[in-house]
Design a protein around this motif. Structure first.
Motif, PDB file in Angstrom:
ATOM      1  N   THR A  78      12.383  10.636  -0.308  1.00 54.61           N
ATOM      2  CA  THR A  78      11.404   9.576  -0.119  1.00 54.61           C
ATOM      3  C   THR A  78      11.942   8.273  -0.691  1.00 54.61           C
ATOM      4  O   THR A  78      12.365   8.222  -1.849  1.00 54.61           O
ATOM      5  CB  THR A  78      10.076   9.943  -0.807  1.00 54.61           C
ATOM      6  OG1 THR A  78       9.551  11.122  -0.196  1.00 54.61           O
ATOM      7  CG2 THR A  78       9.067   8.818  -0.674  1.00 54.61           C
ATOM      8  N   VAL A  79      11.934   7.226   0.124  1.00 54.35           N
ATOM      9  CA  VAL A  79      12.456   5.928  -0.310  1.00 54.35           C
ATOM     10  C   VAL A  79      11.343   4.895  -0.484  1.00 54.35           C
ATOM     11  O   VAL A  79      11.605   3.777  -0.925  1.00 54.35           O
ATOM     12  CB  VAL A  79      13.512   5.409   0.682  1.00 54.35           C
ATOM     13  CG1 VAL A  79      14.774   6.266   0.622  1.00 54.35           C
ATOM     14  CG2 VAL A  79      12.981   5.381   2.118  1.00 54.35           C
ATOM     15  N   ALA A  80      10.121   5.276  -0.155  1.00 51.93           N
ATOM     16  CA  ALA A  80       8.977   4.384  -0.367  1.00 51.93           C
ATOM     17  C   ALA A  80       7.692   5.206  -0.300  1.00 51.93           C
ATOM     18  O   ALA A  80       7.560   6.095   0.538  1.00 51.93           O
ATOM     19  CB  ALA A  80       8.933   3.271   0.665  1.00 51.93           C
ATOM     20  N   THR A  81       6.776   4.875  -1.192  1.00 49.83           N
ATOM     21  CA  THR A  81       5.423   5.422  -1.140  1.00 49.83           C
ATOM     22  C   THR A  81       4.457   4.254  -1.023  1.00 49.83           C
ATOM     23  O   THR A  81       4.432   3.385  -1.901  1.00 49.83           O
ATOM     24  CB  THR A  81       5.092   6.244  -2.398  1.00 49.83           C
ATOM     25  OG1 THR A  81       6.017   7.326  -2.520  1.00 49.83           O
ATOM     26  CG2 THR A  81       3.672   6.792  -2.317  1.00 49.83           C
ATOM     27  N   VAL A  82       3.716   4.226   0.063  1.00 46.73           N
ATOM     28  CA  VAL A  82       2.768   3.135   0.305  1.00 46.73           C
ATOM     29  C   VAL A  82       1.362   3.634   0.015  1.00 46.73           C
ATOM     30  O   VAL A  82       0.934   4.678   0.534  1.00 46.73           O
ATOM     31  CB  VAL A  82       2.860   2.623   1.757  1.00 46.73           C
ATOM     32  CG1 VAL A  82       1.763   1.611   2.042  1.00 46.73           C
ATOM     33  CG2 VAL A  82       4.231   2.013   2.018  1.00 46.73           C
ATOM     34  N   THR A  83       0.646   2.905  -0.824  1.00 43.00           N
ATOM     35  CA  THR A  83      -0.750   3.208  -1.124  1.00 43.00           C
ATOM     36  C   THR A  83      -1.631   2.216  -0.381  1.00 43.00           C
ATOM     37  O   THR A  83      -1.485   1.002  -0.544  1.00 43.00           O
ATOM     38  CB  THR A  83      -1.023   3.107  -2.639  1.00 43.00           C
ATOM     39  OG1 THR A  83      -0.140   3.996  -3.336  1.00 43.00           O
ATOM     40  CG2 THR A  83      -2.457   3.471  -2.944  1.00 43.00           C
TER      41      THR A  83
END
Length: 328
Positions: A78-83
């Protein structure tokens, strides 16, 4: 549930020889990969990034919260987690699609209570230009169906018109629903039935918008698509997986990427007919490992029919358990 997991593992081991490995080349982008993030245990949708080559957006099914993950196909990490902010508490997120406007559309459209919810939701936010953990303000759209509530797992945004389509899910077959020309806030967006489809767990338009692929647990079919309506259909060869939940085209349209739920789930690349370099060619009449339980005798289908029957029994058992628990 543990016994079902063991059965599923046994079924997958039985099927392992039926799905040839795809050779890697170049920088490894857009190849078969495993999702390494331990948080992603119910990957239910896939969308290929246009801004970040080789990156795929995914999300968990139910009870995970307002999160969307960017996974690099080169590493599976995972290179980004968007909330997402500005939306209610997600209920049953089942699909994700990237529109021609550069926005990601997240479908909170599942309803395992036999269509008891009078509305579902779509969330929309721009695909981030930079990859990294971030909180974004998303727009929430209320969705209703003209012919009453439906359970659905597939949401597809047409890559040319930007129109949103939803495919409903039912044991006796579902429907393809067309949204309004433009989604609006402040009221319900009514989706109208424009076609008949089988049980569908995910779907994707080709980048040119001329083909629509719809996936189920046991088969995948492609449809010619013109003027917002389904045309001639054909079988599409894709791999057998433990719980076939997601499908998307690569950004260049050269292949289909098919995913499944579960810890460290695999996303498998299958080249479309006449496209891409290397990999198993996905033909209309065989030529690759098929998830059709009654599939033909194309190359690579040795042992697939019997395996599909075994896998089908396992999947049906899992579905029954999840339904009793009210899960997606």
């Amino acid at each position: 549930m543990r016994s079902l997991t063991v059965c599923a593992a046994a079924a997958l081991l039985f099927l392992a020889g039926a799905v040839p490995a795809v050779a890697d080349d170049g920088d490894g982008a857009d190849r078969t990969f495993t999702i390494e993030d331990p948080r992603i245990t119910e990957s239910s949708g896939l969308a290929a990034s246009r801004l970040h080559p080789g990156v795929y957006w995914t999300h968990n099914d139910s009870e995970d919260g307002p999160y969307v993950y960017a996974v690099d196909s080169r590493t599976g990490k995972t290179v980004a987690t968007v909330t997402m902010r500005g939306v209610g508490e997600p209920r049953d997120v089942e699909a994700i699609s990237l529109g021609p406007d550069g926005n990601l559309y997240v479908g909170d459209i599942g309803d395992n209570l036999d269509g008891s919810w009078d509305h579902v939701w779509i969330y929309r936010f721009p695909e981030p230009e930079r990859l990294g953990d971030a909180t974004v303000r998303a727009t929430q759209f209320d969705v209703k169906y003209a012919d009453g509530a439906r359970d659905a797992e597939a949401l597809m945004v047409h890559p040319k018109t930007g129109r949103v389509y939803i495919a409903s899910k039912n044991e006796d077959g579902g429907g393809l629903y067309e949204g309004p020309a433009k989604l609006t806030t402040g009221g319900a967006n009514v989706f109208r039935r424009v076609g008949e489809v089988p049980w569908v767990t995910d779907g994707a338009f080709s980048p040119d918008g001329k083909d629509l692929v719809l996936r189920s647990y046991f088969s995948t079919r492609g449809y010619a698509f013109e003027d917002g309506r389904l045309g001639a259909d054909h079988r599409v060869s894709v791999p057998l997986q433990g719980q076939s939940e997601s499908v998307t085209f690569t950004a260049d349209g050269s292949a289909l990427m098919s995913g499944s739920e579960g810890e460290r789930s695999e996303v498998v690349r299958v080249d479309v007919e006449g496209g891409g370099n290397g990999g198993e060619a996905a033909s209309r009449e065989g030529g690759g490992p098929s998830s059709d339980a009654g599939g033909g005798e194309g190359t690579g289908n040795v042992g697939v029919t019997g395996g599909a029957v075994l896998l089908g029994l396992v999947v049906l058992a899992v579905i029954g358990v999840k339904r009793r628990r009210g899960e997606g």
